[in-house]
Design a protein around this motif. Structure first.
Motif, PDB file in Angstrom:
ATOM      1  N   SER A 192      35.284  44.214  44.790  1.00 58.89           N
ATOM      2  CA  SER A 192      35.773  45.565  44.503  1.00 58.89           C
ATOM      3  C   SER A 192      34.893  46.613  45.170  1.00 58.89           C
ATOM      4  N   ARG A 193      33.599  46.350  45.172  1.00 59.97           N
ATOM      5  CA  ARG A 193      32.666  47.270  45.833  1.00 59.97           C
ATOM      6  C   ARG A 193      32.900  47.269  47.346  1.00 59.97           C
ATOM      7  N   GLU A 194      33.107  46.093  47.928  1.00 59.78           N
ATOM      8  CA  GLU A 194      33.365  45.990  49.368  1.00 59.78           C
ATOM      9  C   GLU A 194      34.664  46.716  49.743  1.00 59.78           C
ATOM     10  N   LEU A 195      35.632  46.685  48.844  1.00 61.44           N
ATOM     11  CA  LEU A 195      36.928  47.321  49.086  1.00 61.44           C
ATOM     12  C   LEU A 195      36.932  48.808  48.730  1.00 61.44           C
ATOM     13  N   ASN A 196      35.817  49.289  48.184  1.00 63.75           N
ATOM     14  CA  ASN A 196      35.722  50.689  47.739  1.00 63.75           C
ATOM     15  C   ASN A 196      36.790  51.028  46.694  1.00 63.75           C
ATOM     16  N   VAL A 197      36.999  50.091  45.762  1.00 62.80           N
ATOM     17  CA  VAL A 197      37.987  50.298  44.700  1.00 62.80           C
ATOM     18  C   VAL A 197      37.430  51.291  43.692  1.00 62.80           C
ATOM     19  N   GLU A 198      38.205  52.307  43.403  1.00 62.03           N
ATOM     20  CA  GLU A 198      37.773  53.314  42.423  1.00 62.03           C
ATOM     21  C   GLU A 198      38.319  53.033  41.031  1.00 62.03           C
ATOM     22  N   GLU A 199      39.523  52.466  40.953  1.00 65.23           N
ATOM     23  CA  GLU A 199      40.164  52.188  39.660  1.00 65.23           C
ATOM     24  C   GLU A 199      40.240  50.683  39.472  1.00 65.23           C
ATOM     25  N   LYS A 200      39.542  50.169  38.475  1.00 68.26           N
ATOM     26  CA  LYS A 200      39.598  48.728  38.233  1.00 68.26           C
ATOM     27  C   LYS A 200      39.582  48.430  36.740  1.00 68.26           C
TER      28      LYS A 200
ATOM     29  N   ARG B  74      35.808  28.229  32.745  1.00 67.15           N
ATOM     30  CA  ARG B  74      34.443  27.701  32.834  1.00 67.15           C
ATOM     31  C   ARG B  74      33.538  28.564  33.724  1.00 67.15           C
ATOM     32  N   THR B  75      34.101  29.147  34.762  1.00 69.88           N
ATOM     33  CA  THR B  75      33.300  29.931  35.710  1.00 69.88           C
ATOM     34  C   THR B  75      33.552  31.431  35.532  1.00 69.88           C
ATOM     35  N   GLU B  76      33.770  31.840  34.296  1.00 67.23           N
ATOM     36  CA  GLU B  76      34.131  33.225  33.993  1.00 67.23           C
ATOM     37  C   GLU B  76      33.098  34.229  34.510  1.00 67.23           C
ATOM     38  N   HIS B  77      31.822  33.959  34.295  1.00 68.34           N
ATOM     39  CA  HIS B  77      30.789  34.914  34.693  1.00 68.34           C
ATOM     40  C   HIS B  77      30.672  35.011  36.217  1.00 68.34           C
ATOM     41  N   LYS B  78      30.787  33.882  36.900  1.00 65.11           N
ATOM     42  CA  LYS B  78      30.700  33.878  38.364  1.00 65.11           C
ATOM     43  C   LYS B  78      31.906  34.583  38.976  1.00 65.11           C
ATOM     44  N   GLU B  79      33.076  34.360  38.405  1.00 63.48           N
ATOM     45  CA  GLU B  79      34.282  35.008  38.923  1.00 63.48           C
ATOM     46  C   GLU B  79      34.220  36.523  38.711  1.00 63.48           C
ATOM     47  N   LEU B  80      33.680  36.940  37.567  1.00 62.93           N
ATOM     48  CA  LEU B  80      33.535  38.369  37.304  1.00 62.93           C
ATOM     49  C   LEU B  80      32.555  39.002  38.291  1.00 62.93           C
ATOM     50  N   GLU B  81      31.474  38.303  38.562  1.00 67.05           N
ATOM     51  CA  GLU B  81      30.509  38.780  39.564  1.00 67.05           C
ATOM     52  C   GLU B  81      31.184  38.921  40.924  1.00 67.05           C
ATOM     53  N   ALA B  82      31.985  37.923  41.297  1.00 62.11           N
ATOM     54  CA  ALA B  82      32.705  37.975  42.576  1.00 62.11           C
ATOM     55  C   ALA B  82      33.663  39.159  42.603  1.00 62.11           C
ATOM     56  N   PHE B  83      34.395  39.358  41.511  1.00 60.46           N
ATOM     57  CA  PHE B  83      35.329  40.481  41.422  1.00 60.46           C
ATOM     58  C   PHE B  83      34.612  41.808  41.644  1.00 60.46           C
ATOM     59  N   ARG B  84      33.476  41.979  41.012  1.00 59.07           N
ATOM     60  CA  ARG B  84      32.749  43.241  41.131  1.00 59.07           C
ATOM     61  C   ARG B  84      32.208  43.440  42.548  1.00 59.07           C
ATOM     62  N   ASN B  85      31.723  42.367  43.162  1.00 63.27           N
ATOM     63  CA  ASN B  85      31.224  42.466  44.535  1.00 63.27           C
ATOM     64  C   ASN B  85      32.348  42.808  45.513  1.00 63.27           C
TER      65      ASN B  85
END
Length: 220
Positions: A51-59, A38-49
């Motif tokens: 990942s950026r905070e963690l400086n993830v290069e491969e996702k 149900r919260t797919e879009h919000k969870e994806l937004e959280a994942f991207r934020n």
């Protein structure tokens, strides 16, 4: 540098698990699943934020549409109401059939591709919602199967750093590691403001309360 695949939903537990992996010296390969929740879009937004905070290069952002086809969970079948009455007897209706087993299987394939030696997943057994795929026993058996079913040179360890922690301990540890909890999302029902009454919100709010720390996300 040694590599770890981190299953990162965008929730508080998987985010802390990923930060622990980073602090343990791993290069993180972040994996997120869109499975019709149900919260797919919000969870994806959280994942991207995060990942950026963690400086993830491969996702990886993996789509798994069949969960909505089989239904059987309030998270993926909108004909089933999200429970708001507190703890349920037995396995709750928010359990998604064998979700962690499927996630771990896909993450194993990614780990083998990249030559990773660890796979982090933020399962919590003692303070979870009663899901059968969050237990030590399940993880141990999955680990055995994964290493049996991959190349001989693949030696993959499943690491569950939160499995015996309470939500209050998770909040405290997250603050200690400067985890941006305001970017995480736990609500099962809503994508704008958290409902505050579903099982996941209740566990999160209680964890913050016991830790004596305010939760910075918005609630209805």
């Amino acid at each position: 540098m040694k590599k770890a695949v981190c299953i990162l939903s965008g929730g508080m537990d998987s985010t802390l698990s990923s930060y622990i992996a980073k602090n343990s010296g791993y290069e993180i390969i972040a994996v997120h699943f869109n499975y019709g929740q149900r919260t797919e879009h919000k969870e994806l937004e959280a994942f991207r934020n995060i990942s950026r905070e963690l400086n993830v290069e491969e996702k990886y952002e993996i789509n798994i549409p069949f969960f909505t086809q089989i239904g059987a969970s309030a998270l993926t079948d909108k004909s089933i109401d999200i429970p708001i009455g507190g703890v349920e007897e037995g396995v709750p209706v928010t359990y998604v059939p064998f979700r962690n087993g499927i996630f771990l299987s896909i993450a194993t394939a990614i780990a083998e591709k990249h030559g990773a030696e660890a796979l982090y997943i933020g399962v919590v057994q003692e303070d979870s919602s009663g899901y059968p795929d969050c237990s030590d026993t399940f993880i141990d058996k999955m680990s055995s199967a994964m290493n049996q079913g991959t190349k001989e040179e693949t030696k993959l360890e499943i690491i569950t750093p939160l499995v015996h922690m309470s939500k209050a301990q998770i909040v405290t540890k997250a603050i200690e590691l400067y985890v941006p909890l305001e970017h995480t999302w736990s609500c099962y029902a809503n994508e704008d403001k958290a409902c505050g009454v579903c099982d996941s919100c209740r566990l999160r709010l209680n964890g913050f309360k016991l830790a004596g720390i305010p939760d910075r996300i918005e609630y209805i």
